[in-house]
Design a protein around this motif. Structure first.
Motif, PDB file in Angstrom:
ATOM      1  N   MET A   1     -30.743  13.569 -12.514  1.00  0.00           N
ATOM      2  CA  MET A   1     -30.026  14.832 -12.713  1.00  0.00           C
ATOM      3  C   MET A   1     -28.727  14.796 -11.918  1.00  0.00           C
ATOM      4  O   MET A   1     -28.720  14.467 -10.732  1.00  0.00           O
ATOM      5  CB  MET A   1     -30.887  16.009 -12.260  1.00  0.00           C
ATOM      6  N   SER A   2     -27.619  15.132 -12.559  1.00  0.00           N
ATOM      7  CA  SER A   2     -26.325  15.103 -11.889  1.00  0.00           C
ATOM      8  C   SER A   2     -26.135  16.342 -11.023  1.00  0.00           C
ATOM      9  O   SER A   2     -26.665  17.413 -11.308  1.00  0.00           O
ATOM     10  CB  SER A   2     -25.194  15.029 -12.915  1.00  0.00           C
ATOM     11  N   SER A  23     -24.824   9.985 -13.867  1.00  0.00           N
ATOM     12  CA  SER A  23     -26.194  10.126 -14.359  1.00  0.00           C
ATOM     13  C   SER A  23     -26.942   8.814 -14.190  1.00  0.00           C
ATOM     14  O   SER A  23     -26.337   7.751 -13.993  1.00  0.00           O
ATOM     15  CB  SER A  23     -26.178  10.509 -15.845  1.00  0.00           C
ATOM     16  N   SER A  24     -28.244   8.860 -14.270  1.00  0.00           N
ATOM     17  CA  SER A  24     -29.031   7.631 -14.150  1.00  0.00           C
ATOM     18  C   SER A  24     -28.674   6.651 -15.255  1.00  0.00           C
ATOM     19  O   SER A  24     -28.644   5.436 -15.041  1.00  0.00           O
ATOM     20  CB  SER A  24     -30.529   7.952 -14.183  1.00  0.00           C
ATOM     21  N   ASP A 192     -29.047   8.326  -5.006  1.00  0.00           N
ATOM     22  CA  ASP A 192     -28.532   7.396  -6.012  1.00  0.00           C
ATOM     23  C   ASP A 192     -28.198   6.049  -5.368  1.00  0.00           C
ATOM     24  O   ASP A 192     -28.523   4.981  -5.907  1.00  0.00           O
ATOM     25  CB  ASP A 192     -27.260   7.943  -6.662  1.00  0.00           C
TER      26      ASP A 192
END
Length: 462
Positions: A1-2, A23-24, A192
């Motif tokens: 989730m950003s 994002s992923s 991240d």
């Protein structure tokens, strides 16, 4: 989730930049692209890589005015000094490009009848650089350019405070014609970054930041067998001997303590002065610091900008308050710096005397415009105090006796030892540290070793 990252400007507390974290899916795509692009790049000659990296330097340098203004807004450096960071990037990048051919040359191991033997230096693969806000261009370039010159791809994450700086790297590499995927700037959360380290898709991590941050990097890398270079905290000392040129020492050490509002990993944070020259040094230092102009970094007359945020400023204010309560004396009048309201990011500089190592201002990294000065009676006392620290990035001795300086330097636990200068990275010398300052080496020809791996060739003739 950003999530949304915000750069809050220390100039006025406004939101200067906002960026959405990748994002992923975008992260996965970036890693895949980097790994694919690196394979072709590794086949390029060093000369071919140098041509593009040199073009990057020229493109970056061509935007010096823009970089200086953006640095002022993002992290508070006075605009009059902003081009200095551009110059530092150019110096380091140019040097690392110039020595790449020699540093990456095959290692010859001598002749042996019937055999050809040598060691190649192959790129590690993908380098993940995590850069800090205080010198966002000069710290990042330490790994970015040599990584690319060695045949690697690079992913760059900058601190939230300097979100725009990673983008400026990307702009200059695009202008230089670097093939797509070899350099990518990503806006990332801490999680991240940890996920990337543990993804199996990067091969080396270069991190500059706090000791706590370095510990988190090690945790994320644990079990993945990838290299890490960690430049962490500092509490760098200086010693002014009885034979020092006092005017030179005052000028050099005050600048070393106050430049960038004291927000330098290798800035001078504690000074030991021989008793025979103590009064002269203290008087000169206090007078020079009192002459700084604290104000908006966008004002050409400003010589001291705000620190990065009010939290950082208040940490230093508390260090000073605690030291004074414990018997230290503050020599600079805060009233002479009206921009300091006692609460915000604009922080008056300070010189403290009658300090000792029971005070946090002499042992815990301040990262602000404050320095403590202690009187000592001998070289032996000074060396013992300089070594009394959990950190070891740089140390500086001011003297006219070269032989004595080297003798004392051999006794000091530090990564870089200076005589009659401080707070400077010479790209020809290895940049490294000891103790909680971290581990690893960047710059110099030795800086290429961590960014390559040895591959041995043992060829028996038919």
């Amino acid at each position: 989730m950003s999530t949304i990252l915000k750069c809050i400007s220390p100039v006025d507390g406004s939101v200067y930049l906002e960026r959405e974290t990748a994002s992923s899916e975008a992260i996965d795509a970036a890693l895949a692209k980097a790994n694919a692009a690196q394979k072709d790049w590794a086949r390029k000659t060093v000369a071919e890589r140098a041509k593009i990296c040199t073009a990057f330097v020229e493109a970056f340098q061509g935007e010096a005015d823009r970089h200086a203004e953006e640095l002022a807004w993002q992290m508070g450096r006075p605009i009059r000094y902003g081009k200095g960071e551009v110059g530092g990037l150019v110096e380091r990048a140019t040097y690392m490009i110039s020595v790449a051919e020699e540093a990456l040359r095959d290692v010859q191991v001598g002749e042996k009848d019937g055999f050809t033997r040598y060691i190649k230096r192959e790129p590690v693969g993908v380098v993940f650089t995590i850069a800090p806000w205080n010198f966002p261009y000069m710290t990042a370039v330490n790994s970015v350019i040599p990584a690319l010159m060695a045949g690697n791809a690079v992913i760059l994450k900058h601190a939230t405070q300097t979100l725009g700086c990673a983008e400026r790297f990307a702009d200059a590499f695009a202008a230089a014609g670097l093939p797509d995927g070899l350099f990518q700037a990503l806006h990332l959360s801490h999680q991240d970054a940890a996920d990337i380290i543990g993804s199996g898709q990067v091969n080396y991590v270069s991190f500059t930041g706090s000791v706590r941050g370095g510990s988190e990097i090690e945790k994320a890398a644990s079990g993945h067998f990838l290299g890490t270079g960690l430049e962490l905290g500092g509490k760098d000392p200086a010693y002014v001997r009885a034979d020092a040129d006092i005017d030179q020492a005052v000028d050099g050490l005050v600048d070393g303590a106050m430049f960038n509002s004291g927000q330098s990993c290798c800035g001078i944070e504690r000074i030991y002065v021989h008793e025979s020259v103590y009064d002269a040094f203290v008087d000169g230092a206090a007078k020079l610091v009192s002459g700084y102009k604290l104000g908006s970094p966008l004002d050409e007359e400003t010589t001291l900008g705000p620190v990065v945020n009010a939290k950082a400023a208040n940490f230093v204010r508390q260090q000073i308050k605690d030291a004074v309560a414990a018997g230290a004396r503050a020599l600079v009048s805060v009233a002479d710096f009206p921009a300091d309201d006692g609460e915000g990011s604009y922080l008056a500089p300070q010189v403290l005397v009658d300090v000792d190592h029971s005070m946090s201002v002499m042992t815990e990294e301040s990262f602000g415009p404050v320095v403590g000065i202690m009187k000592v009676s001998s070289d032996e006392e000074a060396v013992a105090l300089m070594n009394d620290s959990e950190f070891g990035l740089t140390a500086s001795i001011w003297t006219k006796d070269l032989a004595k300086a080297v003798e004392l330097g051999d006794q000091i636990n530090t990564g870089t030892f200076f005589m009659n200068r401080c707070d400077y990275l010479d790209p020809a010398l290895a940049w490294t540290g000891v103790k909680n300052t971290g581990r690893g080496c960047s710059l110099s020809k030795l800086g290429y070793e961590a960014l390559t791996r040895p591959k041995s060739y043992h060829l028996k003739h038919a």
